[in-house]
Design an enzyme around this catalytic site. Structure first.
Site, PDB file in Angstrom:
ATOM      1  N   ARG A 154       0.833  -1.192   0.000  1.00 12.35           N
ATOM      2  CA  ARG A 154       0.000   0.000   0.000  1.00 12.35           C
ATOM      3  C   ARG A 154       0.871   1.247   0.000  1.00 12.35           C
ATOM      4  NH1 ARG A 154      -1.827   0.691   4.362  1.00 12.35           N
ATOM      5  NH2 ARG A 154      -1.222  -1.205   5.453  1.00 12.35           N
ATOM      6  N   TYR A 186      -1.675  -3.508  -6.722  1.00  9.76           N
ATOM      7  CA  TYR A 186      -1.504  -4.217  -5.448  1.00  9.76           C
ATOM      8  C   TYR A 186      -2.798  -4.166  -4.622  1.00  9.76           C
ATOM      9  CZ  TYR A 186      -0.540  -5.210  -0.641  1.00  9.76           C
ATOM     10  OH  TYR A 186      -0.640  -5.739   0.622  1.00  9.76           O
ATOM     11  N   LYS A 222      -9.725  -1.992   1.813  1.00 13.32           N
ATOM     12  CA  LYS A 222      -9.405  -0.881   2.694  1.00 13.32           C
ATOM     13  C   LYS A 222     -10.149   0.400   2.287  1.00 13.32           C
ATOM     14  CE  LYS A 222      -7.146  -3.463   5.349  1.00 13.32           C
ATOM     15  NZ  LYS A 222      -5.955  -4.164   5.127  1.00 13.32           N
ATOM     16  N   HIS A 244     -10.571  -2.349  11.448  1.00 13.17           N
ATOM     17  CA  HIS A 244      -9.522  -3.240  10.928  1.00 13.17           C
ATOM     18  C   HIS A 244      -9.352  -4.385  11.926  1.00 13.17           C
ATOM     19  CE1 HIS A 244      -5.058  -3.537   9.386  1.00 13.17           C
ATOM     20  NE2 HIS A 244      -5.859  -4.329   8.705  1.00 13.17           N
ATOM     21  N   SER A 299      -1.470  -3.928  10.325  1.00 16.75           N
ATOM     22  CA  SER A 299      -1.133  -4.782   9.192  1.00 16.75           C
ATOM     23  C   SER A 299       0.070  -5.672   9.527  1.00 16.75           C
ATOM     24  CB  SER A 299      -0.798  -3.915   7.986  1.00 16.75           C
ATOM     25  OG  SER A 299      -1.901  -3.093   7.690  1.00 16.75           O
ATOM     26  N   ALA A 300      -0.054  -6.944   9.165  1.00 11.64           N
ATOM     27  CA  ALA A 300       1.013  -7.934   9.370  1.00 11.64           C
ATOM     28  C   ALA A 300       1.397  -8.098  10.838  1.00 11.64           C
ATOM     29  CB  ALA A 300       2.236  -7.599   8.511  1.00 11.64           C
ATOM     30  N   CYS A 301       0.416  -8.021  11.722  1.00 15.02           N
ATOM     31  CA  CYS A 301       0.670  -8.211  13.160  1.00 15.02           C
ATOM     32  C   CYS A 301      -0.137  -9.353  13.753  1.00 15.02           C
ATOM     33  CB  CYS A 301       0.405  -6.926  13.921  1.00 15.02           C
ATOM     34  SG  CYS A 301       1.642  -5.656  13.581  1.00 15.02           S
ATOM     35  N   THR A 323      -4.696 -12.691  10.802  1.00 10.83           N
ATOM     36  CA  THR A 323      -5.030 -13.934  10.103  1.00 10.83           C
ATOM     37  C   THR A 323      -4.695 -15.126  10.996  1.00 10.83           C
ATOM     38  OG1 THR A 323      -4.541 -12.857   8.015  1.00 10.83           O
ATOM     39  CG2 THR A 323      -4.664 -15.257   7.990  1.00 10.83           C
ATOM     40  N   ASP A 373      -9.714  -9.678   8.699  1.00 12.89           N
ATOM     41  CA  ASP A 373      -9.156  -8.350   8.419  1.00 12.89           C
ATOM     42  C   ASP A 373     -10.102  -7.192   8.728  1.00 12.89           C
ATOM     43  OD1 ASP A 373      -6.767  -7.003   7.431  1.00 12.89           O
ATOM     44  OD2 ASP A 373      -7.959  -6.385   5.711  1.00 12.89           O
ATOM     45  N   ARG A 391       1.619 -12.268  -0.664  1.00 11.20           N
ATOM     46  CA  ARG A 391       0.287 -12.589  -0.144  1.00 11.20           C
ATOM     47  C   ARG A 391      -0.350 -13.765  -0.863  1.00 11.20           C
ATOM     48  NH1 ARG A 391      -2.017  -8.914   4.001  1.00 11.20           N
ATOM     49  NH2 ARG A 391      -0.315  -7.448   4.322  1.00 11.20           N
TER      50      ARG A 391
HETATM   51  P1  GTP Z   1      -2.808  -7.830   7.354  1.00 13.32           P
HETATM   52  O1  GTP Z   1      -3.360  -8.835   6.427  1.00 13.32           O
HETATM   53  O2  GTP Z   1      -1.644  -7.069   6.779  1.00 13.32           O
HETATM   54  O3  GTP Z   1      -3.821  -6.887   7.916  1.00 13.32           O
HETATM   55  O4  GTP Z   1      -2.077  -8.611   8.558  1.00 13.32           O
HETATM   56  P2  GTP Z   1      -2.515  -9.639   9.698  1.00 13.32           P
HETATM   57  O5  GTP Z   1      -2.703  -8.870  10.961  1.00 13.32           O
HETATM   58  O6  GTP Z   1      -3.612 -10.522   9.267  1.00 13.32           O
HETATM   59  O7  GTP Z   1      -1.164 -10.451   9.890  1.00 13.32           O
HETATM   60  P3  GTP Z   1      -0.860 -12.032   9.880  1.00 13.32           P
HETATM   61  O8  GTP Z   1      -1.753 -12.815  10.790  1.00 13.32           O
HETATM   62  O9  GTP Z   1      -0.824 -12.487   8.501  1.00 13.32           O
HETATM   63  O10 GTP Z   1       0.602 -12.056  10.524  1.00 13.32           O
HETATM   64  C1  GTP Z   1       1.700 -11.430   9.981  1.00 13.32           C
HETATM   65  C2  GTP Z   1       2.978 -12.039  10.489  1.00 13.32           C
HETATM   66  O11 GTP Z   1       2.991 -12.133  11.923  1.00 13.32           O
HETATM   67  C3  GTP Z   1       3.206 -13.448   9.965  1.00 13.32           C
HETATM   68  O12 GTP Z   1       4.525 -13.544   9.491  1.00 13.32           O
HETATM   69  C4  GTP Z   1       3.000 -14.305  11.166  1.00 13.32           C
HETATM   70  O13 GTP Z   1       3.752 -15.483  11.096  1.00 13.32           O
HETATM   71  C5  GTP Z   1       3.399 -13.415  12.344  1.00 13.32           C
HETATM   72  N1  GTP Z   1       2.668 -13.781  13.580  1.00 13.32           N
HETATM   73  C6  GTP Z   1       1.337 -13.952  13.711  1.00 13.32           C
HETATM   74  N2  GTP Z   1       0.991 -14.335  14.956  1.00 13.32           N
HETATM   75  C7  GTP Z   1       2.155 -14.399  15.655  1.00 13.32           C
HETATM   76  C8  GTP Z   1       2.470 -14.750  17.017  1.00 13.32           C
HETATM   77  O14 GTP Z   1       1.612 -15.073  17.845  1.00 13.32           O
HETATM   78  N3  GTP Z   1       3.780 -14.688  17.372  1.00 13.32           N
HETATM   79  C9  GTP Z   1       4.759 -14.334  16.487  1.00 13.32           C
HETATM   80  N4  GTP Z   1       6.013 -14.309  16.910  1.00 13.32           N
HETATM   81  N5  GTP Z   1       4.504 -14.013  15.202  1.00 13.32           N
HETATM   82  C10 GTP Z   1       3.216 -14.051  14.788  1.00 13.32           C
HETATM   83  C1  SPV Z   2      -3.113  -4.628   5.253  1.00 12.92           C
HETATM   84  O1  SPV Z   2      -2.100  -4.052   4.800  1.00 12.92           O
HETATM   85  O2  SPV Z   2      -3.609  -4.318   6.366  1.00 12.92           O
HETATM   86  C2  SPV Z   2      -3.743  -5.724   4.497  1.00 12.92           C
HETATM   87  C3  SPV Z   2      -3.317  -5.934   3.129  1.00 12.92           C
HETATM   88  O3  SPV Z   2      -4.630  -6.382   5.006  1.00 12.92           O
HETATM   89  S1  SPV Z   2      -4.063  -4.789   2.039  1.00 12.92           S
HETATM   90  O4  SPV Z   2      -5.322  -5.321   1.593  1.00 12.92           O
HETATM   91  O5  SPV Z   2      -3.154  -4.650   0.923  1.00 12.92           O
HETATM   92  O6  SPV Z   2      -4.278  -3.535   2.698  1.00 12.92           O
HETATM   93 MN    MN Z   3      -5.249  -5.550   6.940  1.00 16.62          MN
END
Ligand code: GTP
Ligand code: SPV
Ligand code: MN
Length: 630
Positions: free
Chosen positions: A89, A239, A248, A268, A290-292, A295, A315, A409
Site C-alpha cells: 500500500r 496491489y 481498505k 480493521h 497490518s502484518a501483526c 489472520t 481483516d 500474499r
Molecule cells: P494484514 O493482512 O496485513 O492486515 O495482517 P494480519 O494482521 O492478518 O497479519 P498475519 O496474521 O498475517 O501475521 C503477519 C505475520 O505475523 C506473519 O509472518 C506471522 O507469522 C506473524 N505472527 C502472527 N501471529 C504471531 C504470534 O503469535 N507470534 C509471532 N512471533 N509471530 C506471529
Molecule cells: C493490510 O495491509 O492491512 C492488508 C493488506 O490487510 S491490504 O489489503 O493490501 O491492505
Molecule cells: Mn489488513
C-alpha cells in the site's frame, strides 16, 4: 433511452461491449460506466457476471500476458509477479477529499507533519484525476465489477461497483468479495445506491511500460476517497490494498464515514469464535496493525485441550448494535488476502489447508515441482527441489536475499478454510463480547492486560503503537503509532472517530445492552537477547482462555497501574512445552511506562490537538498519575 445512450457511447469511442446487457442497467450505473468510459477510453467494456467460465477466460488471458503462471502442484492455483515497485500500500499517496481539511484529518501542532491521514481539496481531487485518467485504459478492456461487502441482502451489507482495466484485479475481486450477476440483479431490481469505485493501472507519463506483464505507474500512483459522494478513485497500482477497492478503501475508509453517520463501527479487525470445554461459544474481535497477526489469531489451532477456535473474518469487521444492545459483527469480505511469509504447518496449519486450491499468490517464491515457497517454509523444502524467488531469479537457502517479498500474499476463497464458523454468513452478524487491541511491542508491554472500563479501553486503543511492517512503504522497524490499527484507514478526523467510539457506550446503555470488554495483547515482547518471550500462535489460546474467564467475571486478575493483568497462575500453562519467563513477560516497569505515557501525550499534542476528546485526555491523565504513584 438506454439503448440510445449506449449507442452514443459506442459512437464516441467505437466501444464494444464484450459481455453484459447494458440496457437493463439503472440510469445511475449506466452513467457511471459511460462517464468513465468516456474519460478512460477503454477499447471494450466487459460487465462481469462472476461465472466460472468468465473467470477461466480471464486467467487464460492473464497467463497469455505473462502476468500469472499456473502452480501445477495444486488445484487451480496461480502465481503473479508484480513490478517490484508495486508491492504494498502507498500510504503517502492516499487521500481523503472533503470540503474542509479538518473534516478529514486532525490539525497537527505547528511544524509537525500529520500522520493520521492525508487530505486533498475538491479542486486537487479533480485535477489529480484529470491529469491521470484521460485515455488511461486505451488498448485495454474496462471490467465492470458489481460486488457486495457482506452477505447479499443483509441489513449490514453494502454494494459497490468497481471499474478496472486489470484482469488480475477482477479475478482477485471475485475471490475477495461476493461478485457478479446476483449483485447486479440486486442493483437493477432495487436500484440500490452503490459505492462508485474507479481503478486503472495507468501508463507512465513517458508512455514506456517497465514490465509488460504488470502494467502500473508507480511514480503517479494515487488513491482518492470522497466520502460525501461515496466515490473511490485509484490510479497506478494493482496491489491489493491499492486496487481491490472493496477492502481498505470501501470497507474501512468510506465504511468508517458511513458507520459514523449511521451509528456503527467499521474496523480493521478479525472476528473469531471460541468454544470452551464446557461448550460455551463466544465471539471476539481484535484490531492488530497490518502484518501483526490477525489472520493467525482468526484461524488459531488451540494448544489448550478442549478449546475450539472458528473463523468469521481475518481483516475487517463491521459492527452494529442490535435492538437489544448486543454489538453484532459481520465480515464484509469473501476471501483472505493474507501475509504469506511466516505461514506454515507449525504456525498456521488452517491457513496452509486453505490455500491449495483456487488461490492467487502474489510475489511468493516458486519451487521446481510447481509449488510455492517463502520464508518460514524452510523445513518443508525437499532437498532435490530448486527455488525461484519472487523476481523470477534462481534462489537457494544460502542466498542473502529473501525468496518471497516480505509482503507477499495469498488471495484465497474463504470457504476453503476448514475452520469457518457456522454463523460466519449470518446476515445479523455475531455478538461480540470482547475487543482486543495489540501490536508488535518488543519492550515493556505485557502479554495481556484488561482495560478498567470502556473509556479506558478507547484510550488504550488510541495509544496503540507497533513496529512498522512491510504491508506499506515504511522502512525499518521503528515503533509507530497506529491507533486502533486504523492509522492508514481512517475515513474522517481521528478525534471525531474517538468521539464516535466513546458514544457507543451510551448507545448500548440506551438499548439495555452490555459493552464488550476491552483488552490489550502483545505476542511480540522480547528478552534481552532479542528472542520472543512468548511462543505465540496456537499458544495464544491460553491468553484467550484467560480473557474468557474475565468475560465471565472470574476474579483471576490483579490490578496494576496500566490495567488488570492475570493473577499468578491464572494463565493455564498446562502442557506448554517451552519454558516461559512469565515474570518478565508480565513485568511492568515504572520508567518504561512513564516514557510511554509521555510519548502518548506527545502524540496527542502533536497529532490530535484540539480534536482529542477530553475523556481520552482524562484517561491518559489518570494513567500517568497511577504510573507516577507506582
Ligand atoms: P494484514 O493482512 O496485513 O492486515 O495482517 P494480519 O494482521 O492478518 O497479519 P498475519 O496474521 O498475517 O501475521 C503477519 C505475520 O505475523 C506473519 O509472518 C506471522 O507469522 C506473524 N505472527 C502472527 N501471529 C504471531 C504470534 O503469535 N507470534 C509471532 N512471533 N509471530 C506471529
Ligand atoms: C493490510 O495491509 O492491512 C492488508 C493488506 O490487510 S491490504 O489489503 O493490501 O491492505
Ligand atoms: Mn489488513
Amino acid at each position: 433511452p438506454s439503448a440510445q445512450s449506449l449507442q452514443f457511447l459506442r459512437q464516441i469511442h467505437s466501444l464494444k461491449v464484450l459481455k453484459g446487457d447494458t440496457a437493463r442497467l439503472p440510469a445511475s450505473l449506466k452513467s457511471f460506466i459511460e462517464e468513465n468510459a468516456r474519460l478512460c477510453q477503454p477499447d471494450n467494456i466487459h460487465i462481469c457476471d462472476g461465472s466460472q467460465v468468465e473467470n477461466e477466460r480471464m486467467l487464460e488471458s492473464l497467463q497469455a500476458a505473462g502476468t500469472i503462471t499456473q502452480l501445477p502442484k495444486y488445484d487451480n492455483c496461480w502465481l503473479a509477479r508484480t513490478n517490484p515497485a508495486d508491492v504494498a500500500r502507498v500510504e503517502s499517496r492516499t487521500f481523503i477529499c472533503t470540503e474542509k481539511r479538518e473534516e478529514a484529518v486532525c490539525t497537527p501542532a505547528e511544524g509537525v507533519t500529520g500522520m493520521l491521514g492525508n487530505w486533498i481539496s475538491p479542486e486537487d481531487y479533480k485535477s489529480s484525476i484529470m491529469s491521470r485518467f484521460p485515455g488511461s485504459m486505451r488498448g485495454r478492456t474496462m471490467y465492470v465489477i458489481p460486488f457486495s461487502m457482506g452477505p447479499l441482502g443483509s441489513p449490514l451489507s453494502k454494494i459497490g461497483v468497481e471499474l478496472t482495466d486489470s484482469q488480475y484485479v477482477a479475478c482477485s475481486m471475485r475471490i475477495m468479495t461476493r461478485m457478479g450477476a446476483a449483485v447486479m440483479d440486486e442493483i437493477i431490481d432495487k436500484d440500490v445506491d452503490f459505492i462508485k469505485c474507479l481503478h486503472s493501472v495507468g501508463t507512465p507519463e513517458s508512455g514506456k511500460v517497465e514490465m509488460e506483464s504488470w502494467p502500473c505507474d508507480p511514480q503517479r500512483t494515487i488513491i482518492l476517497h470522497k466520502p460525501a459522494t461515496n466515490e473511490i478513485v485509484s490510479y497506478g497500482s494493482a496491489y491489493g490494498g491499492n486496487a481491490l477497492l472493496g477492502k481498505k478503501c470501501f470497507a474501512l475508509r468510506i465504511g468508517s464515514t458511513i458507520a459514523r453517520r449511521e451509528g456503527w463501527l467499521a474496523e480493521h479487525m478479525l472476528i473469531l469464535a471460541i468454544t470452551a470445554p464446557d461448550g460455551t461459544k463466544r465471539y471476539i474481535a481484535a484490531a492488530f496493525p497490518s502484518a501483526c497477526g490477525k489472520t493467525n489469531l482468526a484461524m488459531l489451532k488451540p494448544t489448550l485441550p478442549g478449546f475450539k477456535v472458528e473463523c468469521i473474518g481475518d481483516d475487517i469487521a463491521w459492527m452494529k448494535f442490535d435492538a437489544r444492545g448486543n454489538l453484532r459483527a459481520i465480515n464484509p469480505e469473501y476471501g483472505f488476502f493474507g501475509v504469506a511469509p511466516g505461514t506454515s504447518e507449525a504456525t498456521n496449519p488452517n491457513a496452509m489447508a486453505t490455500i491449495h486450491k483456487n488461490t492467487m499468490f502474489t510475489n511468493v517464491a516458486a519451487t521446481s515441482d510447481g509449488g510455492i515457497y517463502w520464508e518460514g517454509l524452510e523445513s518443508h523444502l525437499e532437498p532435490d527441489i530448486t527455488v525461484t524467488d519472487w523476481h523470477g531469479n534462481s534462489w537457494s537457502p544460502a542466498s542473502t536475499s529473501k525468496a518471497a517479498h516480505p509482503n507477499s500474499r495469498f488471495c484465497t476463497p474463504i470457504d476453503n478454510c476448514p475452520v469457518m464458523d457456522s454463523q460466519w454468513e449470518d446476515p445479523e452478524g455475531v455478538p461480540i463480547t470482547a475487543i482486543l487491541f495489540g501490536g508488535r511491542r518488543p519492550d515493556g508491554v505485557p502479554l495481556v492486560y484488561e482495560a478498567f472500563n470502556w473509556k479506558h479501553g478507547v484510550m488504550l486503543g488510541s495509544a496503540m503503537r507497533s513496529e512498522a511492517t512491510a504491508a506499506a512503504e515504511h522502512k525499518g522497524k521503528v515503533i509507530m503509532h497506529d491507533p486502533m490499527a486504523m492509522r492508514p484507514f481512517f475515513g474522517y478526523n481521528f478525534g471525531k472517530y474517538l468521539e464516535h467510539w466513546l458514544s457507543m457506550e451510551k448507545r448500548c446503555e440506551n438499548l439495555g445492552g452490555k459493552m464488550p470488554k476491552i483488552f490489550h495483547v502483545n505476542w511480540f515482547r522480547k528478552d534481552s537477547n532479542g528472542h520472543f518471550l512468548w511462543p505465540g500462535f496456537g499458544e495464544n489460546s491460553r491468553v484467550l482462555d484467560w480473557i474468557i474467564k474475565r468475560i465471565e467475571g472470574e476474579k483471576c486478575f490483579q490490578k496494576t497501574p496500566i490495567g488488570n493483568i492475570p493473577s499468578e497462575n491464572s494463565i493455564n500453562l498446562n502442557g506448554l512445552n517451552t519454558e516461559v519467563n512469565m515474570k518478565e513477560l508480565f513485568s511492568i516497569d515504572r520508567d518504561f511506562w512513564l516514557k510511554e505515557t509521555e510519548e502518548i501525550q506527545k502524540f496527542y499534542n502533536d497529532q490530535v490537538g484540539n480534536d482529542l476528546p477530553c475523556e481520552v485526555q482524562n484517561q491518559l491523565n489518570e494513567l500517568k498519575e497511577r504510573v507516577e504513584n507506582m
